[in-house]
Scaffold this active site. Structure first.
Site, PDB file in Angstrom:
ATOM      1  N   ARG A 141       0.741  -1.171  -0.240  1.00  0.00           N
ATOM      2  CA  ARG A 141       0.089  -0.039   0.149  1.00  0.00           C
ATOM      3  C   ARG A 141       0.859   1.246  -0.076  1.00  0.00           C
ATOM      4  O   ARG A 141       0.446   2.084  -0.721  1.00  0.00           O
ATOM      5  CB  ARG A 141      -0.876   0.074   1.364  1.00  0.00           C
ATOM      6  CG  ARG A 141      -1.976  -1.086   1.254  1.00  0.00           C
ATOM      7  CD  ARG A 141      -2.816  -0.877   2.783  1.00  0.00           C
ATOM      8  NE  ARG A 141      -3.382  -2.065   3.147  1.00  0.00           N
ATOM      9  CZ  ARG A 141      -3.070  -2.939   3.972  1.00  0.00           C
ATOM     10  NH1 ARG A 141      -1.731  -2.955   4.021  1.00  0.00           N
ATOM     11  NH2 ARG A 141      -3.799  -4.072   4.097  1.00  0.00           N
ATOM     12  N   ARG A 160      11.384   0.204   8.301  1.00  0.00           N
ATOM     13  CA  ARG A 160      12.239  -0.342   9.468  1.00  0.00           C
ATOM     14  C   ARG A 160      13.759   0.022   9.448  1.00  0.00           C
ATOM     15  O   ARG A 160      14.178  -0.549   8.404  1.00  0.00           O
ATOM     16  CB  ARG A 160      11.699  -1.494  10.073  1.00  0.00           C
ATOM     17  CG  ARG A 160      10.330  -1.829  10.460  1.00  0.00           C
ATOM     18  CD  ARG A 160      10.073  -1.269  11.740  1.00  0.00           C
ATOM     19  NE  ARG A 160       8.705  -1.116  12.179  1.00  0.00           N
ATOM     20  CZ  ARG A 160       7.950  -0.424  12.014  1.00  0.00           C
ATOM     21  NH1 ARG A 160       8.067   0.830  11.419  1.00  0.00           N
ATOM     22  NH2 ARG A 160       6.495  -0.463  12.718  1.00  0.00           N
ATOM     23  N   GLU A 218      16.736   2.327  17.129  1.00  0.00           N
ATOM     24  CA  GLU A 218      16.153   3.567  17.598  1.00  0.00           C
ATOM     25  C   GLU A 218      16.126   3.619  19.054  1.00  0.00           C
ATOM     26  O   GLU A 218      15.959   2.447  19.814  1.00  0.00           O
ATOM     27  CB  GLU A 218      14.739   3.676  16.966  1.00  0.00           C
ATOM     28  CG  GLU A 218      14.576   3.950  15.515  1.00  0.00           C
ATOM     29  CD  GLU A 218      13.552   3.787  14.882  1.00  0.00           C
ATOM     30  OE1 GLU A 218      12.419   4.055  15.724  1.00  0.00           O
ATOM     31  OE2 GLU A 218      13.362   3.496  13.646  1.00  0.00           O
ATOM     32  N   HIS A 237      11.581   9.086  12.984  1.00  0.00           N
ATOM     33  CA  HIS A 237      10.354   8.111  12.743  1.00  0.00           C
ATOM     34  C   HIS A 237       9.109   8.770  12.861  1.00  0.00           C
ATOM     35  O   HIS A 237       8.147   8.591  13.839  1.00  0.00           O
ATOM     36  CB  HIS A 237      10.429   6.957  13.999  1.00  0.00           C
ATOM     37  CG  HIS A 237       9.822   5.812  13.533  1.00  0.00           C
ATOM     38  ND1 HIS A 237      10.116   4.664  13.723  1.00  0.00           N
ATOM     39  CD2 HIS A 237       8.656   5.499  12.616  1.00  0.00           C
ATOM     40  CE1 HIS A 237       9.317   3.556  13.339  1.00  0.00           C
ATOM     41  NE2 HIS A 237       8.359   4.243  12.498  1.00  0.00           N
TER      42      HIS A 237
END
Ligand code: DGY
Length: 320
Positions: free
Chosen positions: A158, A239, A268, A286
């Site tokens: 998507r 990611r 992260e 992010h």
């Protein structure tokens, strides 16, 4: 009076979502700003029948063991690599995610990063604010053209497709690689499926849109970076561990890649030291889905999924 179901909410969500949550559930812990540590996570889950977790909460077998009443985990993200889904399934815990509502926001941010990286937007901003800008210069902060360049997309789900749709406005041909065959009705004739090698070697901008799994960990490493053009840019809004950051830093330092736009990182919130210093790298914290409207919708979807499971209906966004 019927007791409200017990819900653990790991992080404070936008207020309209919290209002609904407080009306419909009894909270097992006060939702906090900042990631809960493992003790807080286990304490919050101990009595909970349902949980809303985010990508920073690692829900592994041990955590699941500490949650004997848990029936559903609604992950406040489309990615769900933070949850041991097989173990949840084995324990009869339904896992859900938040697809669709964050597609457009994430695609917009991907383009923000692409443009910012190619046109050196953060460097320009820093220069103006520093007071060191002496005025217009023919050779100042020269970037790369975007319009008419080739956009390569890895992972045509998507979000990959939403990123591809936006390329039309920049007259950019799109080539993509997707591991599985896609439903042709979701694709545009102008987008060219290519081999893995061709998308890497033939694109000026390469944008990553694969989920993080064991197979996609370090999908982009030294070998893949060596296939890319030295004038190419890598954009990652999926990611962090999909990219080998040490290899990326080396490729940029050695002039084998022009730059990178990153919204996500291997560890992260820690940053590879090389990424901190390279001006060719644009870093964001992010922010892919970070619009108020999107984050509210993500919360409402979590609530809908939880209510469905607790009321014995199928969860609309079940992933396991
Ligand atoms: C997601 O949904 O996976 C995002 O990374 C969270 O913003």
């Amino acid at each position: 009076m019927v007791a409200l179901p017990k819900l653990y909410v790991a992080r404070l969500l936008p207020e309209p979502v919290m209002t609904v949550i407080r009306e419909r559930f009894c909270l097992t812990a006060a939702p906090q700003v900042g990631a809960p540590n493992r003790t807080a996570l286990r304490d919050g889950l101990r009595e909970a029948q349902a949980a809303i977790c985010t990508l920073t909460e690692g829900i592994d077998g041990d955590v699941l063991k500490a949650a004997p009443h848990l029936r559903v985990i609604a992950n406040y993200a489309v990615g769900f690599n933070n949850i041991a889904v097989d173990e949840a399934k084995a324990k009869g815990v339904v896992v859900t995610n938040t697809p669709d509502v964050l597609t457009e926001a994430t695609a917009d941010l991907t383009w923000a990063l692409l443009l910012a990286t190619a046109r050196r937007v953060p460097e320009g901003d820093r220069l103006v604010r520093s007071g060191a800008w002496t005025g217009w210069e023919p050779t100042q902060l020269l970037g790369a053209d975007v319009c008419g360049k080739t956009l390569g997309i890895i992972g045509m789900g998507r979000i990959g497709r939403a990123v591809a749709r936006r390329a039309k406005g920049f007259d950019m041909p799109v080539r993509y690689y997707n591991r599985t065959t896609l439903d042709p009705s979701t694709l545009n004739d102008q987008w060219r499926p290519t081999s893995w090698q061709e998308v890497l070697a033939g694109s000026d901008f390469i944008s990553l849109h694969v989920p993080l799994t064991a197979e996609t960990h370090h999908l982009i490493g030294s070998a893949e970076l060596r296939l890319m053009r030295p004038t190419a840019y890598l954009i990652n809004t999926t990611r962090g561990p999909v990219v080998d950051e040490a290899a990326l830093v080396a490729a940029i330092q050695e002039g084998r890649l022009a730059g990178a736009g990153l919204d996500v990182y291997e560890q992260e919130p820690a940053l590879h030291p090389g990424l901190r210093t390279l001006p060719q790298v644009v870093t964001l914290p992010h922010l892919g889905s970070a619009t108020l409207n999107t984050r509210i919708q993500m919360g409402m979807i979590c609530v809908q999924n939880i209510l469905a499971v607790l009321e014995g209906r199928p969860a609309p966004n079940r992933v396991a």
